[in-house]
Enzyme design. Structure first.
Site, mmCIF file in Angstrom:
data_model
loop_
_atom_site.group_PDB
_atom_site.id
_atom_site.type_symbol
_atom_site.label_atom_id
_atom_site.label_comp_id
_atom_site.label_asym_id
_atom_site.label_seq_id
_atom_site.Cartn_x
_atom_site.Cartn_y
_atom_site.Cartn_z
ATOM 1 N N GLY A 180 0.844 -1.202 0.000
ATOM 2 C CA GLY A 180 0.000 0.000 0.000
ATOM 3 C C GLY A 180 0.868 1.237 0.000
ATOM 4 N N HIS A 209 -3.821 3.508 9.119
ATOM 5 C CA HIS A 209 -2.815 4.480 9.577
ATOM 6 C C HIS A 209 -3.337 5.280 10.772
ATOM 7 C CE1 HIS A 209 -5.675 6.707 7.289
ATOM 8 N NE2 HIS A 209 -5.393 5.950 6.253
ATOM 9 N N LYS A 244 0.642 -1.276 4.090
ATOM 10 C CA LYS A 244 1.475 -0.102 3.849
ATOM 11 C C LYS A 244 2.516 0.031 4.941
ATOM 12 C CE LYS A 244 2.547 4.339 4.962
ATOM 13 N NZ LYS A 244 2.851 4.880 6.309
ATOM 14 N N HIS A 303 -13.015 3.510 -7.348
ATOM 15 C CA HIS A 303 -12.527 3.659 -5.968
ATOM 16 C C HIS A 303 -13.653 3.578 -4.930
ATOM 17 C CE1 HIS A 303 -8.978 5.648 -3.663
ATOM 18 N NE2 HIS A 303 -9.652 4.865 -2.861
ATOM 19 N N ASN A 355 -14.786 -0.802 -2.259
ATOM 20 C CA ASN A 355 -15.789 -0.292 -1.314
ATOM 21 C C ASN A 355 -17.222 -0.549 -1.787
ATOM 22 O OD1 ASN A 355 -13.865 0.967 0.601
ATOM 23 N ND2 ASN A 355 -13.359 2.229 -1.168
ATOM 24 N N GLN A 369 -12.053 -4.341 -3.525
ATOM 25 C CA GLN A 369 -11.067 -3.957 -2.497
ATOM 26 C C GLN A 369 -11.808 -3.224 -1.373
ATOM 27 O OE1 GLN A 369 -7.636 -0.687 -2.086
ATOM 28 N NE2 GLN A 369 -7.174 -2.094 -3.743
ATOM 29 N N ASP A 407 -0.163 -0.916 -4.744
ATOM 30 C CA ASP A 407 -1.501 -0.320 -4.767
ATOM 31 C C ASP A 407 -1.418 1.203 -4.605
ATOM 32 O OD1 ASP A 407 -4.577 -0.934 -4.382
ATOM 33 O OD2 ASP A 407 -4.036 0.634 -2.948
ATOM 34 N N LYS A 418 -6.814 3.685 -9.244
ATOM 35 C CA LYS A 418 -8.263 3.754 -9.001
ATOM 36 C C LYS A 418 -8.863 5.035 -9.571
ATOM 37 C CE LYS A 418 -7.295 1.405 -4.636
ATOM 38 N NZ LYS A 418 -6.135 2.047 -3.996
HETATM 39 N N1 LIG Z 1 -9.624 1.305 -1.644
HETATM 40 C C1 LIG Z 1 -9.633 2.107 -0.621
HETATM 41 O O1 LIG Z 1 -10.603 2.850 -0.392
HETATM 42 C C2 LIG Z 1 -8.461 2.124 0.321
HETATM 43 C C3 LIG Z 1 -8.600 2.720 1.582
HETATM 44 C C4 LIG Z 1 -7.517 2.691 2.448
HETATM 45 C C5 LIG Z 1 -6.329 2.079 2.057
HETATM 46 N N2 LIG Z 1 -6.204 1.529 0.818
HETATM 47 C C6 LIG Z 1 -4.932 0.908 0.381
HETATM 48 O O2 LIG Z 1 -4.534 -0.056 1.333
HETATM 49 C C7 LIG Z 1 -3.226 0.266 1.816
HETATM 50 C C8 LIG Z 1 -3.062 -0.216 3.257
HETATM 51 O O3 LIG Z 1 -4.055 0.312 4.105
HETATM 52 P P1 LIG Z 1 -3.745 1.402 5.249
HETATM 53 O O4 LIG Z 1 -2.644 2.281 4.759
HETATM 54 O O5 LIG Z 1 -5.023 1.967 5.670
HETATM 55 O O6 LIG Z 1 -3.236 0.651 6.468
HETATM 56 P P2 LIG Z 1 -2.488 -0.636 7.041
HETATM 57 O O7 LIG Z 1 -1.681 -1.305 5.986
HETATM 58 O O8 LIG Z 1 -3.459 -1.412 7.826
HETATM 59 O O9 LIG Z 1 -1.567 0.029 8.133
HETATM 60 C C9 LIG Z 1 -0.599 0.915 7.883
HETATM 61 C C10 LIG Z 1 -0.035 1.353 9.246
HETATM 62 O O10 LIG Z 1 0.578 0.252 9.896
HETATM 63 C C11 LIG Z 1 1.947 0.536 10.139
HETATM 64 N N3 LIG Z 1 2.696 -0.736 9.915
HETATM 65 C C12 LIG Z 1 3.076 -1.292 8.755
HETATM 66 N N4 LIG Z 1 3.696 -2.469 8.970
HETATM 67 C C13 LIG Z 1 3.703 -2.659 10.310
HETATM 68 C C14 LIG Z 1 4.200 -3.685 11.156
HETATM 69 N N5 LIG Z 1 4.805 -4.741 10.654
HETATM 70 N N6 LIG Z 1 4.020 -3.542 12.500
HETATM 71 C C15 LIG Z 1 3.391 -2.464 13.019
HETATM 72 N N7 LIG Z 1 2.898 -1.458 12.267
HETATM 73 C C16 LIG Z 1 3.055 -1.559 10.922
HETATM 74 C C17 LIG Z 1 2.311 1.640 9.156
HETATM 75 O O11 LIG Z 1 3.287 2.498 9.661
HETATM 76 P P3 LIG Z 1 4.754 2.663 8.987
HETATM 77 O O12 LIG Z 1 4.569 3.184 7.595
HETATM 78 O O13 LIG Z 1 5.409 3.645 9.884
HETATM 79 O O14 LIG Z 1 5.388 1.297 9.022
HETATM 80 C C18 LIG Z 1 0.984 2.397 9.024
HETATM 81 O O15 LIG Z 1 0.828 3.333 10.054
HETATM 82 C C19 LIG Z 1 -3.121 1.778 1.608
HETATM 83 O O16 LIG Z 1 -1.793 2.243 1.664
HETATM 84 C C20 LIG Z 1 -3.779 1.914 0.267
HETATM 85 O O17 LIG Z 1 -2.876 1.539 -0.770
HETATM 86 C C21 LIG Z 1 -7.264 1.523 -0.037
#
Ligand SMILES: NC(=O)c1ccc[n+]([C@@H]2O[C@H](COP(=O)([O-])OP(=O)(O)OC[C@H]3O[C@@H](n4cnc5c(N)ncnc54)[C@H](OP(=O)(O)O)[C@@H]3O)[C@@H](O)[C@H]2O)c1
Length: 323
Positions: free
Chosen positions: A22, A222, A270, A117, A167, A190, A50, A84
């Site tokens: 991500g 995040h 991510k 999206h 979504n 997704q 992504d 997206k």
């Molecule tokens: N389609 C949609 O509407 C939609 C919505 C939201 C997200 N997304 C996609 O999905 C991706 C991932 O979702 P997300 O960014 O919401 O969150 P996520 O992957 O659940 O979490 C990211 C958070 O976890 C931390 N992290 C990563 N690896 C870790 C580990 N091994 N241990 C502890 N903490 C860790 C990251 O911090 P650090 O960077 O400091 O490691 C960041 O703060 C996004 O980047 C995006 O590409 C899509």
């Protein structure tokens, strides 16, 4: 471990790596960090990346992909890149222009996957979040089936290898699936999916239609103040998850990711930290027992982190993939 060899076949015959990187980061994070992190992710073995038009990082992510192609680490065909369609481009005549904007930023000829999206259409224009004088998003009356037909044309034009949605709830998926003259089914949906929102009903439905469920916010997101209620429980702090991580000598993050892969979900994760990027790709190195999978199933609380209306007021619509 190279995530490329761990793929799922999509309903159009293409393959998607089951672990994705991500790239969304909160506004205050310098965009250049997406370049460094994406390069590190490719070096670590991530092959699925992504992003989205609305993340405003496709220039930086594209730069990373092209530099990893240029230095011989990967070929273009080794990378599975998702973009997206943003909600202000839902009118059929605008769909391809949004994809072309992404491709121009990326400096790539095609994306591997292009998603709608959100199933929410907004007033077209350069403002990505058009709002009225009360701060409410200005919707646009667009038939998403017509948007989907324009997505199909993007696939036919070779600009996207596969097309899907994000979504969407069951009803919205059915609307596309039952569309008269449907040419291509969505390959995936997704959605937010983690131990506290395991989407088991939506997952069963998607599986029954040969649609892959791609999970985002697998680690609980995040937790950006703008979008996430800061009082919501932190999934990675869950005591049952913590105990299981100890038992397997893994981290809570890895158990959370592994859980998704073992239930047939593609997981996005991510991280912009080199240490955690390298940690997350270790998900292929262990397995959870079916008993432990059941224990993890039991942690579901139907908690949705990304509601988009937490404090905002200015963006006031709910995410709609609730089954
Ligand atoms: N389609 C949609 O509407 C939609 C919505 C939201 C997200 N997304 C996609 O999905 C991706 C991932 O979702 P997300 O960014 O919401 O969150 P996520 O992957 O659940 O979490 C990211 C958070 O976890 C931390 N992290 C990563 N690896 C870790 C580990 N091994 N241990 C502890 N903490 C860790 C990251 O911090 P650090 O960077 O400091 O490691 C960041 O703060 C996004 O980047 C995006 O590409 C899509």
């Amino acid at each position: 471990m190279n995530s490329k060899c761990q793929c799922v076949e999509l309903n159009d015959g293409h393959f998607m790596p089951v672990l994705g990187f991500g790239t969304y980061a909160p506004e205050e994070v310098p965009k250049s960090m997406a370049t460094d992190a994406t390069k590190l992710a490719i070096d670590a073995g991530f092959r699925h990346i992504d992003s989205a038009y609305i993340y405003q990082n496709e220039e930086e992510v594209g730069l990373a992909i092209r530099s990893k192609i240029a230095d011989g680490t990967v070929k273009r065909e080794d990378i599975f890149y998702t973009s997206k369609l943003w909600s202000t481009f839902h009118r059929p005549e605008l769909v391809q222009s949004c994809l072309e904007r992404s491709l121009k930023k990326l400096q790539l000829d095609y994306v591997d996957l292009y998603l709608i999206h959100y199933p929410v259409s907004m007033k077209p224009g350069e403002n990505s979040f058009p709002t009225d004088e009360h701060g409410k998003v200005i919707p646009d009356a667009v038939d998403l089936c017509a948007t989907w037909e324009a997505m199909e044309k993007c696939k036919d034009a070779g600009l996207a290898k596969s097309i899907g949605v994000s979504n969407f709830n069951r009803r919205q998926l059915e609307m596309i699936l039952n569309k008269p003259g449907l040419k291509y089914k969505p390959v995936c949906n997704q959605v937010e999916c983690h131990l506290y929102l395991n989407q088991s009903k939506l997952l069963d439905f998607c599986k029954s239609k040969d649609i892959v469920l791609v999970a985002y916010s697998v680690l609980g997101s995040h937790r950006e103040k703008k979008w996430v209620d800061q009082n919501s429980p932190v999934v990675l702090d869950d005591p049952v998850l913590g105990a299981m991580a100890k038992k397997y000598k893994q981290t809570p993050a890895l158990i959370s990711l592994r859980y998704q892969l073992q239930r047939g979900v593609v997981a996005l994760v991510k991280s912009f930290s080199e240490k955690r990027i390298k940690e997350n790709i270790q998900v292929f190195k262990f397995q959870l027992t079916s008993e432990d999978m059941k224990v993890l199933d039991g942690l579901n609380k139907n908690i949705r982190y990304l509601t988009l209306d937490s404090t905002a007021g200015h963006i006031n619509y709910p995410f709609s993939d609730a089954y």
